[in-house]
Design an enzyme around this catalytic site. Structure first.
Site, PDB file in Angstrom:
ATOM      1  N   CYS A  88       6.451   9.515  -0.393  1.00  0.00           N
ATOM      2  CA  CYS A  88       5.664  10.252   0.602  1.00  0.00           C
ATOM      3  C   CYS A  88       6.587  11.073   1.512  1.00  0.00           C
ATOM      4  CB  CYS A  88       4.765   9.290   1.384  1.00  0.00           C
ATOM      5  SG  CYS A  88       3.371  10.130   2.206  1.00  0.00           S
ATOM      6  N   HIS A 177       1.866   6.611  -3.101  1.00  0.00           N
ATOM      7  CA  HIS A 177       2.432   5.310  -2.732  1.00  0.00           C
ATOM      8  C   HIS A 177       2.278   4.324  -3.876  1.00  0.00           C
ATOM      9  CE1 HIS A 177       3.081   6.301   1.518  1.00  0.00           C
ATOM     10  NE2 HIS A 177       1.998   7.043   1.377  1.00  0.00           N
ATOM     11  N   GLU A 179       3.948   1.327  -3.523  1.00  0.00           N
ATOM     12  CA  GLU A 179       4.406   0.076  -2.909  1.00  0.00           C
ATOM     13  C   GLU A 179       3.304  -0.707  -2.203  1.00  0.00           C
ATOM     14  OE1 GLU A 179       4.529   2.936   0.583  1.00  0.00           O
ATOM     15  OE2 GLU A 179       4.571   3.015  -1.612  1.00  0.00           O
TER      16      GLU A 179
END
Length: 252
Positions: A88, A177, A179
């Site tokens: 990001c 994302h 994660e």
């Protein structure tokens, strides 16, 4: 691996990667740049990871540490040729540090969205084992509008043409994302800038709805994070082997 992590806000941490790194016996150190921590000596690390944050790459007047961070990323990637992963904001910082351009989007991209791997992406070791269409979690209002010279797009969608890119042999940026964990949406919703963007995009009460949607997909997202981490580990190992061979030849 020995990993250095640049964080820009406490709740945007490596998330699912932490468990994966622990399982593999990897070691990681976190630098909380927004809290005034400084970039350490880079010689001790195999991989540099830059996470997300609510600031923008051009806001050096508000966040003076952005300048030194971009300089460190540029030195790591361009001068040293070492493996890098940006997520990001970290993805955008990689582009900005290498001469690309980042700007605001017409509309923020928040929620669950698919991205399509490009022909280059389908051949890249970072995406080994991935299907051509990848379901992702998005939360951003800025995008790369011009890539650095020599960079290659690896994934895209109609909302954001640069969802993933590679610079050089092993420096990668991911706009989305990978994660996320069960607590991500709740944690990020407590950041005023994030909550405002979420409700502007998805309406009032969007945090609870998005959290529920993510909960149903967590096993799939966890599998994607594991696959990506395995691929990164292989990329780092290959880069380390090449570096060791080069050092051996120079010392011979």
């Amino acid at each position: 691996m020995r990993i250095l992590v640049f964080q820009h806000v406490a709740v945007e941490h490596p998330g699912a990667f932490c468990q994966l790194w622990q399982e593999k016996g990897d070691e990681w150190s976190t630098v909380e740049l927004d809290a005034g921590e400084v970039v350490p000596d880079l010689n001790d690390f195999d991989l540099l990871v830059a996470m997300g944050g609510p600031m923008d790459v051009w806001q050096e007047d508000l966040y003076p540490w952005l300048g030194p961070e971009k300089a460190a990323i540029r030195h790591w990637v361009k001068d040293r040729g070492r493996p890098f992963l940006g997520v990001c904001l970290g993805h955008q910082l990689l582009a900005a540090a290498l001469g690309g351009t980042v700007g605001l989007m017409k509309e923020q991209e928040i929620g669950l969205r698919e991205v399509a791997l490009t022909p280059a992406g389908r051949q890249d070791p970072l995406f080994a084992g991935f299907t051509a269409l990848v379901e992702t979690f998005q939360w951003h209002g800025a995008e790369i509008s011009r890539l650095p010279d020599g960079a290659e797009i690896l994934a895209m969608n109609s909302s954001c043409p640069v969802q993933a890119f590679r610079y050089g042999p092993h420096a990668y940026g991911l706009q989305y994302h990978v994660e996320i964990t069960a607590s991500t949406v709740d944690e990020w919703s407590n950041i005023p800038e994030y909550r405002a963007g979420l409700e502007r995009t998805l309406g009032a009460g969007a945090s609870a709805r998005l959290s529920e949607m993510v909960a149903h997909r967590l096993p799939s997202f966890a599998a994607s994070a594991r696959r990506l981490n395995d691929n990164i580990s292989a990329i780092v190992a290959a880069a380390r082997a090449v570096s060791a061979l080069r050092d051996k030849r120079l010392s011979a």
